[in-house]
Design a protein around this motif. Sequence first.
Motif, mmCIF file in Angstrom:
data_model
loop_
_atom_site.group_PDB
_atom_site.id
_atom_site.type_symbol
_atom_site.label_atom_id
_atom_site.label_comp_id
_atom_site.label_asym_id
_atom_site.label_seq_id
_atom_site.Cartn_x
_atom_site.Cartn_y
_atom_site.Cartn_z
ATOM 1 N N GLN A 45 -3.367 -12.488 -3.642
ATOM 2 C CA GLN A 45 -3.374 -11.063 -4.003
ATOM 3 C C GLN A 45 -3.095 -10.871 -5.494
ATOM 4 O OE1 GLN A 45 -0.926 -8.896 -0.992
ATOM 5 N NE2 GLN A 45 -2.872 -7.850 -0.771
ATOM 6 N N LEU A 201 -11.337 -2.404 3.397
ATOM 7 C CA LEU A 201 -10.094 -3.180 3.291
ATOM 8 C C LEU A 201 -8.978 -2.375 2.624
ATOM 9 C CD1 LEU A 201 -11.288 -6.799 2.471
ATOM 10 C CD2 LEU A 201 -10.254 -5.963 4.571
ATOM 11 N N GLN A 202 -9.362 -1.503 1.710
ATOM 12 C CA GLN A 202 -8.355 -0.615 1.114
ATOM 13 C C GLN A 202 -7.740 0.264 2.195
ATOM 14 O OE1 GLN A 202 -9.991 1.700 -2.124
ATOM 15 N NE2 GLN A 202 -8.514 0.791 -3.513
ATOM 16 N N GLU A 205 -5.372 -1.841 4.255
ATOM 17 C CA GLU A 205 -4.122 -2.104 3.519
ATOM 18 C C GLU A 205 -3.234 -0.864 3.497
ATOM 19 O OE1 GLU A 205 -4.673 -3.612 -0.445
ATOM 20 O OE2 GLU A 205 -2.575 -4.202 -0.601
ATOM 21 N N ARG A 206 -3.881 0.293 3.293
ATOM 22 C CA ARG A 206 -3.131 1.545 3.187
ATOM 23 C C ARG A 206 -2.462 1.914 4.518
ATOM 24 N NH1 ARG A 206 -5.832 6.924 2.724
ATOM 25 N NH2 ARG A 206 -4.118 8.323 2.283
ATOM 26 N N SER A 208 -1.574 -0.264 6.930
ATOM 27 C CA SER A 208 -0.943 -1.418 7.582
ATOM 28 C C SER A 208 0.561 -1.440 7.399
ATOM 29 C CB SER A 208 -1.488 -2.726 6.991
ATOM 30 O OG SER A 208 -2.822 -2.871 7.314
ATOM 31 N N ASP A 210 1.842 -4.452 8.098
ATOM 32 C CA ASP A 210 1.871 -5.856 7.695
ATOM 33 C C ASP A 210 0.423 -6.260 7.395
ATOM 34 O OD1 ASP A 210 1.926 -8.625 7.504
ATOM 35 O OD2 ASP A 210 3.499 -8.836 9.014
ATOM 36 N N TYR A 211 0.048 -6.158 6.130
ATOM 37 C CA TYR A 211 -1.351 -6.378 5.732
ATOM 38 C C TYR A 211 -1.804 -7.802 6.054
ATOM 39 C CZ TYR A 211 -5.511 -6.094 2.704
ATOM 40 O OH TYR A 211 -6.786 -6.104 2.210
ATOM 41 N N TYR A 212 -0.901 -8.769 5.860
ATOM 42 C CA TYR A 212 -1.232 -10.169 6.157
ATOM 43 C C TYR A 212 -1.633 -10.310 7.631
ATOM 44 C CZ TYR A 212 -0.387 -15.083 7.335
ATOM 45 O OH TYR A 212 -0.509 -16.362 7.827
ATOM 46 N N LEU A 215 -4.965 -8.578 8.470
ATOM 47 C CA LEU A 215 -6.129 -9.376 8.062
ATOM 48 C C LEU A 215 -6.348 -10.569 8.995
ATOM 49 C CD1 LEU A 215 -6.139 -9.608 4.160
ATOM 50 C CD2 LEU A 215 -7.609 -8.267 5.656
ATOM 51 N N GLN B 185 -0.308 -6.728 14.209
ATOM 52 C CA GLN B 185 0.511 -6.545 12.995
ATOM 53 C C GLN B 185 1.908 -6.035 13.321
ATOM 54 O OE1 GLN B 185 -0.411 -3.473 10.204
ATOM 55 N NE2 GLN B 185 -2.141 -2.748 11.395
#
Lengths: 241, 213
Positions: A45, A201-202, A205-206, A208, A210-212, A215, B185
Amino acid sequence: MRGVGALFFGLCGLALAGCAAPSPEAMAANDPYEPANRQVFALNQQLEHIFFLPTLHRYQSLPQGLRTGVHNALRNLAGPTIFVNDVLQAQSERAERAAARFVVNSSIGLGGIFDPATPAGLPYHGEDFGQTLAVWGAGEGPYLMLPLLGPSNPRDATGLAVDTFVIDPTNYFHIEGHFWWDAGRQYLNLLDLRSQSFEALQGVERSSVDYYAALRSLFRQTRNAEIRNGAPTPAAELPDF
Amino acid sequence: MLKPFALARRAVLAAGLLAATMTPALAADPAETFVSQNIQKGLALLNNKSLTTQQKRDQFEQFLLGLADVKRIADFTLGQYRRSAPPADVAAFEVAFQNYAVAVYQSYFSKYAGQTLKVVGSTQRAPTDYIVATQMIDPSDRSGQAPLEVDFRVRTDTAKPVLTDVALATSSGGQVWLSLTQRDQFVAFLGQNNGNVKLLITHLSDLAKQFKS
């Protein structure tokens, strides 16, 4: 190229070397190297923000027609690799389509910049050696976050190496500065892929927590669907509510 | 592949043979009807330019809560922590998840506001568990690209059908189920934070506020 490969797999080994005992959640998610993977993800990142996003924003400011041409040409360059993997998977109809697409787009499509094959009834489909291994019965193995390349697993990382260094026919042509040809092509592939998925993906991420992990889940679901050649998730594989 | 089934089903219905020829596949119709009627209403709501942003938000919340079994989805997304967390935390999580889901789903579906939904078929996973396949048709799209495929998971084990999950097709031919992604998640987040559901609630509340601001 061997030097780049050694450096890449060295980085992977270094990342995995410092693994602590995996948590029950990591084992349940088939991610026993989760602490190391998260470190690689954080590194990726940072690299993306420093080096990749400025280029991506410049790329996205180019005229849509130009970006479509690049997208078409990259897909066309992948045509022979897709054809070989279709054959290895005994998918004759898809192999014929991949071959016909390559011939039509390389000639009428001016080297693949245009895509006259799609309106002619030859739509694009993806295929790679990771998928071939899956069709042959290879399991995915533990989840891996690869430096620079992102989500993967041993099966798909092996597939990527075989596609890049063995199946891709440009390996067998003498190209002056072959390393830079490969590196430039891979970089353009990344730009093309990221420019297409940037907004989605933005959004992920926004939204989430836990973005990891988000994904990781998206990668697994998408990859499994690709292996099924786009068929819906089998009802039996869906969880109970 | 599903389309011929849907066409055959309608032909059988038109012939008045429903009672005599009832099969498990035919029983999928309530789920298809449920999706066809309700999702279109939601898209029309988001496309309604006479509503203010706040009115749209309020009406979408009522629409979503009437359509989806949000409590069931919330409990699913907690994974194994649903059983180990204190009941008060689970109840608070269900409320926080509802606010988060309304904010996030409104954002997702706003992108398709001007489009129409076409049901193309359904499969029955269990006697009260259906997956309805649809396509989002964009009347203004001239690109010639295939329409976005969206699957809806519908349960009919309650008084009226309820939505429990949505799957979006990706450009690479993949498919992503939203509740499944959220569970993955949330469970990872809780694993990283000693199973602290209160922390997850705080995080979800912050995200919901960000989406509403």
